[in-house]
Design an enzyme around this catalytic site. Structure first.
Site, PDB file in Angstrom:
ATOM      1  N   HIS A 124      -3.813   7.185   0.980  1.00 56.59           N
ATOM      2  CA  HIS A 124      -4.002   5.862   0.376  1.00 56.59           C
ATOM      3  C   HIS A 124      -5.399   5.391   0.746  1.00 56.59           C
ATOM      4  O   HIS A 124      -5.810   5.490   1.906  1.00 56.59           O
ATOM      5  CB  HIS A 124      -2.932   4.898   0.907  1.00 56.59           C
ATOM      6  CG  HIS A 124      -3.329   3.460   0.748  1.00 56.59           C
ATOM      7  ND1 HIS A 124      -3.665   2.926  -0.474  1.00 56.59           N
ATOM      8  CD2 HIS A 124      -3.477   2.460   1.656  1.00 56.59           C
ATOM      9  CE1 HIS A 124      -4.003   1.658  -0.306  1.00 56.59           C
ATOM     10  NE2 HIS A 124      -3.899   1.355   0.976  1.00 56.59           N
TER      11      HIS A 124
ATOM     12  N   CYS B  15       0.822  -1.225   0.000  1.00 55.73           N
ATOM     13  CA  CYS B  15       0.000   0.000   0.000  1.00 55.73           C
ATOM     14  C   CYS B  15       0.852   1.268   0.000  1.00 55.73           C
ATOM     15  O   CYS B  15       0.391   2.322  -0.437  1.00 55.73           O
ATOM     16  CB  CYS B  15      -0.946   0.002   1.185  1.00 55.73           C
ATOM     17  SG  CYS B  15      -2.135  -1.336   1.082  1.00 55.73           S
TER      18      CYS B  15
ATOM     19  N   ASN C   4      -9.918  -0.795  -2.169  1.00 54.19           N
ATOM     20  CA  ASN C   4      -8.499  -0.529  -1.905  1.00 54.19           C
ATOM     21  C   ASN C   4      -7.682  -1.103  -3.060  1.00 54.19           C
ATOM     22  O   ASN C   4      -7.643  -2.315  -3.247  1.00 54.19           O
ATOM     23  CB  ASN C   4      -8.122  -1.184  -0.568  1.00 54.19           C
ATOM     24  CG  ASN C   4      -6.660  -1.000  -0.193  1.00 54.19           C
ATOM     25  OD1 ASN C   4      -5.825  -0.686  -1.036  1.00 54.19           O
ATOM     26  ND2 ASN C   4      -6.346  -1.222   1.074  1.00 54.19           N
TER      27      ASN C   4
END
Ligand code: COA
Length: 336
Positions: free
Chosen positions: A263, A114, A293
């Site tokens: 993020h 991530c 995500n």
């Protein structure tokens, strides 16, 4: 001399997978997913292999090159971030170099999940400032859907992740009023296995899996494993730390922040950070509702959308920040 974003683009697969679609595959429901994560739908390439991770990256890269109004041959280096590569090795960077039919420029792969795009952008910034390269193609791309357990057993992870790609051209500029002001990257490897996938890898006996048909691999090691609560608690601490560190390093005041692009891990995490930092709704950009995500791709996709929606203009102070598997986290502060 500063490194500036000369061009940006993103690409997501056409197939929309709603929470209701997931209800047909596993014991989950729209209310649970929205309440915990804010996600309404995500994009999935699916398992037919037609759009690999590097193809997604290629499509985003083409848009970034067009947006930068440069000839693709002016790109002199590639940095490619993903946790879902086409091949175990080599990484996606060389595949992208080939799809773009670029000269034999270098291609570096970043594996920071991530935080991958923050690590990639920070690295590109250092290369540009050193004078080594002039135009670096920085890509974050993920094809998660190929490797998620879409049964009830995998629901704690699989409802969260989506596919997509984003890309920027980071280039040299003599205009000191714009560009990347500061970057930071952090890690805490003692928590490596709180959010991880063990296969293929040397620790959990993948050789046994290949050679011994009776070998029963640990379910948690074949599919992504996430200690969700633990990740959440660390994320809400590390995000603000990294963001504030970048402001301090740059000697900038958070009062001047135009937009935070976190993020897109979880809408609840973004809202928590927003409250903690006293930011207004118009200062935090979220699109996880539409895409889930997308790991290394989430920041460039969100930045690209925010710019195309006119929410960011040249000269605006923008903070990018990420936290994820590793644990790794970091932040980039820039004047767009
Ligand atoms: N649908 C319905 N129920 C589900 C479910 C789903 N998709 N996934 C898990 N559940 C169930 C669990 O089995 C559990 O049931 P039980 O109480 O009967 O055992 C219950 O919901 C609560 O599970 P829990 O994992 O404690 O939920 P949570 O409130 O912590 O939310 C996350 C889970 C993953 C949404 C949350 O922890 C989170 O967002 N963490 C951060 C994750 C993240 O950002 N990851 C990316 C890192 S960058």
């Amino acid at each position: 001399m500063k490194a500036v974003i000369k061009g940006i683009g993103h690409y997501v697969p056409e197939r929309v997978v709603t929470n209701q679609d997931l209800e047909k595959l596993m014991d989950t429901n729209d209310a649970w997913i929205q309440e915990r994560t804010g996600i309404e739908e995500r994009r999935h390439v699916g398992r037919n292999g037609s759009e690999t991770t590097s193809i997604l990256g290629f499509k985003a890269a083409e848009k970034a090159i067009e947006n930068a109004k440069i000839d693709k041959n002016e790109i002199d280096f590639i940095i490619f971030a993903t946790l879902s590569p086409d091949l175990y090795f080599p990484g996606g960077g060389v595949l992208l170099q080939n799809y773009l039919e670029l000269d034999t420029i270098g291609a570096l792969d970043v594996r920071n999940q991530c935080s991958g795009f923050i690590y990639a952008l920070s690295t590109a910034n250092a290369f540009i400032k050193s004078g080594m390269y002039k135009n670096i193609l920085v890509v974050g791309a993920e094809n998660h859907s190929f490797g998620l357990d879409m049964t009830t057993r995998g629901r704690g992870v699989s409802v969260i992740f989506g596919d997509g790609a984003g890309a920027v051209i980071l280039g040299r500029s003599d205009d000191e009023s714009r560009g990347i002001l500061s970057c930071n990257m952090h890690s805490e490897g003692k928590y490596a296995e709180e959010l991880m996938m063990g296969f293929p890898g040397t620790k959990y006996g993948w050789v046994d899996l290949m050679l011994n048909e009776d070998f029963e691999p640990d379910y948690d090691k074949i599919y992504p494993y996430m200690n969700g609560n633990f990740v959440f608690k660390h994320a809400v601490t590390r995000f603000p730390e990294a963001i504030l560190e970048a402001f301090e390093d740059a000697g900038e005041s958070i009062e001047n922040l135009k937009m935070l692009i976190p993020h897109q891990a979880n809408l609840r995490i973004s809202q928590f950070i927003q409250r903690q930092m006293g930011l207004r709704d118009d200062q935090v950009f979220n699109n996880i509702m539409k895409y889930g995500n997308t790991t290394a791709a989430s920041i460039p996709i969100a930045l690209s959308e925010a710019i195309s929606q006119g929410k960011i203009e040249q000269g605006d102070l923008i903070s990018l920040a990420a936290f994820g598997s590793g644990f790794t986290w970091g932040s980039v502060l820039l004047r767009y």
